[in-house]
Design a protein around this motif. Structure first.
Motif, PDB file in Angstrom:
ATOM      1  N   HIS A  38       0.858  -1.194   0.000  1.00 13.10           N
ATOM      2  CA  HIS A  38       0.000   0.000   0.000  1.00 13.10           C
ATOM      3  C   HIS A  38       0.890   1.237   0.000  1.00 13.10           C
ATOM      4  O   HIS A  38       1.797   1.362   0.830  1.00 13.10           O
ATOM      5  CB  HIS A  38      -0.928   0.019   1.212  1.00 13.10           C
ATOM      6  CG  HIS A  38      -2.110   0.933   1.056  1.00 13.10           C
ATOM      7  ND1 HIS A  38      -2.009   2.300   1.176  1.00 13.10           N
ATOM      8  CD2 HIS A  38      -3.414   0.674   0.772  1.00 13.10           C
ATOM      9  CE1 HIS A  38      -3.196   2.841   0.983  1.00 13.10           C
ATOM     10  NE2 HIS A  38      -4.071   1.874   0.741  1.00 13.10           N
ATOM     11  N   PHE A  39       0.596   2.174  -0.919  1.00 12.38           N
ATOM     12  CA  PHE A  39       1.410   3.378  -1.058  1.00 12.38           C
ATOM     13  C   PHE A  39       1.367   4.247   0.202  1.00 12.38           C
ATOM     14  O   PHE A  39       2.377   4.833   0.597  1.00 12.38           O
ATOM     15  CB  PHE A  39       0.916   4.182  -2.266  1.00 12.38           C
ATOM     16  CG  PHE A  39       1.577   5.529  -2.416  1.00 12.38           C
ATOM     17  CD1 PHE A  39       2.867   5.623  -2.917  1.00 12.38           C
ATOM     18  CD2 PHE A  39       0.925   6.696  -2.040  1.00 12.38           C
ATOM     19  CE1 PHE A  39       3.500   6.856  -3.054  1.00 12.38           C
ATOM     20  CE2 PHE A  39       1.542   7.932  -2.173  1.00 12.38           C
ATOM     21  CZ  PHE A  39       2.836   8.005  -2.682  1.00 12.38           C
ATOM     22  N   ALA A  40       0.203   4.329   0.858  1.00 17.22           N
ATOM     23  CA  ALA A  40       0.036   5.210   2.022  1.00 17.22           C
ATOM     24  C   ALA A  40      -0.087   4.405   3.311  1.00 17.22           C
ATOM     25  O   ALA A  40      -0.855   4.752   4.204  1.00 17.22           O
ATOM     26  CB  ALA A  40      -1.183   6.109   1.828  1.00 17.22           C
ATOM     27  N   PHE A  41       0.719   3.350   3.433  1.00 17.25           N
ATOM     28  CA  PHE A  41       0.647   2.489   4.624  1.00 17.25           C
ATOM     29  C   PHE A  41       0.897   3.256   5.920  1.00 17.25           C
ATOM     30  O   PHE A  41       0.320   2.976   6.973  1.00 17.25           O
ATOM     31  CB  PHE A  41       1.667   1.346   4.505  1.00 17.25           C
ATOM     32  CG  PHE A  41       3.101   1.783   4.631  1.00 17.25           C
ATOM     33  CD1 PHE A  41       3.728   1.831   5.864  1.00 17.25           C
ATOM     34  CD2 PHE A  41       3.836   2.160   3.512  1.00 17.25           C
ATOM     35  CE1 PHE A  41       5.052   2.239   5.992  1.00 17.25           C
ATOM     36  CE2 PHE A  41       5.148   2.578   3.617  1.00 17.25           C
ATOM     37  CZ  PHE A  41       5.761   2.614   4.860  1.00 17.25           C
ATOM     38  N   PHE A  42       1.766   4.285   5.836  1.00 15.71           N
ATOM     39  CA  PHE A  42       2.154   5.055   7.028  1.00 15.71           C
ATOM     40  C   PHE A  42       0.999   5.839   7.626  1.00 15.71           C
ATOM     41  O   PHE A  42       1.077   6.334   8.739  1.00 15.71           O
ATOM     42  CB  PHE A  42       3.305   6.003   6.685  1.00 15.71           C
ATOM     43  CG  PHE A  42       3.222   6.556   5.290  1.00 15.71           C
ATOM     44  CD1 PHE A  42       2.350   7.580   4.974  1.00 15.71           C
ATOM     45  CD2 PHE A  42       4.012   6.024   4.282  1.00 15.71           C
ATOM     46  CE1 PHE A  42       2.258   8.082   3.687  1.00 15.71           C
ATOM     47  CE2 PHE A  42       3.930   6.524   2.979  1.00 15.71           C
ATOM     48  CZ  PHE A  42       3.046   7.550   2.679  1.00 15.71           C
ATOM     49  N   SER A  43      -0.109   5.968   6.881  1.00 15.42           N
ATOM     50  CA  SER A  43      -1.267   6.724   7.374  1.00 15.42           C
ATOM     51  C   SER A  43      -1.972   6.017   8.524  1.00 15.42           C
ATOM     52  O   SER A  43      -2.884   6.582   9.131  1.00 15.42           O
ATOM     53  CB  SER A  43      -2.256   6.979   6.239  1.00 15.42           C
ATOM     54  OG  SER A  43      -2.730   5.757   5.693  1.00 15.42           O
TER      55      SER A  43
END
Length: 350
Positions: A38-43
């Motif tokens: 997932h590109f925005a896993f850090f969210s």
């Protein structure tokens, strides 16, 4: 002088643009995204903060997450609010002059000012038609940044960065003007344009001998404040204090807290300190900017090490506690809007 300052900022990596610290690490960031699928896993790292603290979050809403005993008195002012109402709210919160005014969405000290009078505050609010936080000025002796992270499955976390802040000052000799003192200081002269603006009414004054003049009240690197690696001060007692703090802010697991305190012993004990703001996933371990005691390559490695912790926290929240990842396009759109907003307030500051 301008040429010499430019050369200094090129040769000393402490002053390099932020891109020089992140572009070399982009392959590792893409690797983590691929691993997370997932590109925005850090969210998913800080569920209590909008997008986990990607810079678009409200600083006012975030500071309200902090236990009252550790947060400064604050008021949120929206554009075009009647100034009489602003003064009423400040009075009700028992905020006195001087005070601090800053954008509700912002970073790196942009538009942060110490304001001494009602007239100056009105002028500031009239100039900047964005959401503004008015905050009590905390007259503590010291300021530092502490980077803390804790895996949601664990009872205890880790302090991985402690940055002491040395505010720039000059000392009068009874002969030189303030501007001459600034230009004679190896670090202060790098920020001569900034300090000339802040102290424009006093530049030609001659400070009395041995008088110390603090050049800025804002502890940001962009304002000339020197960041000093204080990692040797990290202790089990301090970590315990931040474990307690983390648990008192449900949903905050990763980021840097900037705070003011009087003595380090009190800070370790968890007493008599106030948090200026919480920074989430875009927070930096700012001890890396101590170029006298650190190296550029070690700085790059420290960023990657923190991103690895961020990955583990976000993955744990997602898999074990069903914290959703933000839609990648929505996350990207927030960053685009943030860039536009930042350009807007930079234009306002000119």
């Amino acid at each position: 002088m301008i040429k010499n300052n430019s050369i200094k900022k090129i040769t000393d990596w402490e002053h390099w643009p932020s891109a020089m610290f992140y572009l070399p690490n982009l392959p590792y960031a893409f690797y983590l995204a691929f691993k997370a699928k997932h590109f925005a896993f850090f969210s998913a790292a800080n569920p209590c903060i909008k997008s986990s603290g990607n810079g678009t979050e409200s600083k006012y809403e975030t500071i309200l997450l902090v236990p009252e005993k550790h947060r400064p008195k604050s008021v949120l002012v929206k554009p075009n609010t009647n100034f009489k109402i602003v003064c009423k709210e400040i009075h009700e919160q028992k905020i006195n002059f001087p005070l601090i005014a800053k954008p509700d969405v912002g970073f790196r000290g942009l538009l942060v000012e110490k304001i001494a009078t009602k007239e100056a505050l009105k002028s500031y609010l009239d100039k900047y038609s964005i959401n503004i936080i008015i905050q009590e000025f905390l007259d503590y002796k010291n300021e530092c940044g502490i980077f803390y992270h804790r895996n949601p499955k664990d009872d205890s976390g880790k302090i991985s960065s402690l940055t002491l802040k040395r505010f720039l000052s000059v000392t009068g000799d009874g002969i030189s003007t303030l501007k001459e003192l600034i230009l004679a200081d190896e670090r202060a002269k790098l920020y001569v344009d900034l300090f000339s603006k802040i102290h424009q009414d006093k530049l030609t004054e001659i400070p009395v001998k041995n008088k110390v003049i603090k050049l800025t009240a804002v502890g940001n690197h962009s304002k000339g404040t020197q960041f000093i690696n204080g990692n040797h001060l990290i202790s089990d007692k301090l970590t315990d204090t931040f474990d307690t703090l983390s648990k008192s802010i449900p949903g905050w697991y990763y980021g840097r807290i900037d705070l003011k305190y009087n003595t380090f012993e009190e800070l370790e004990e968890g007493i008599n300190f106030k948090i200026l703001e919480i920074n989430g996933i875009i927070a930096e371990p700012t001890h890396i900017y101590d170029s006298q005691n650190y190296t550029y390559l070690k700085a790059l490695k420290a960023i990657r090490t923190h991103w690895k912790s961020l990955f583990n926290i976000a993955i744990t929240n997602h898999k074990n506690f069903n914290t959703p990842y933000k839609d990648s396009l929505s996350f990207l759109n927030e960053i685009i809007l943030l860039k536009k907003y930042t350009k807007k307030i930079k234009r306002l500051s000119k």
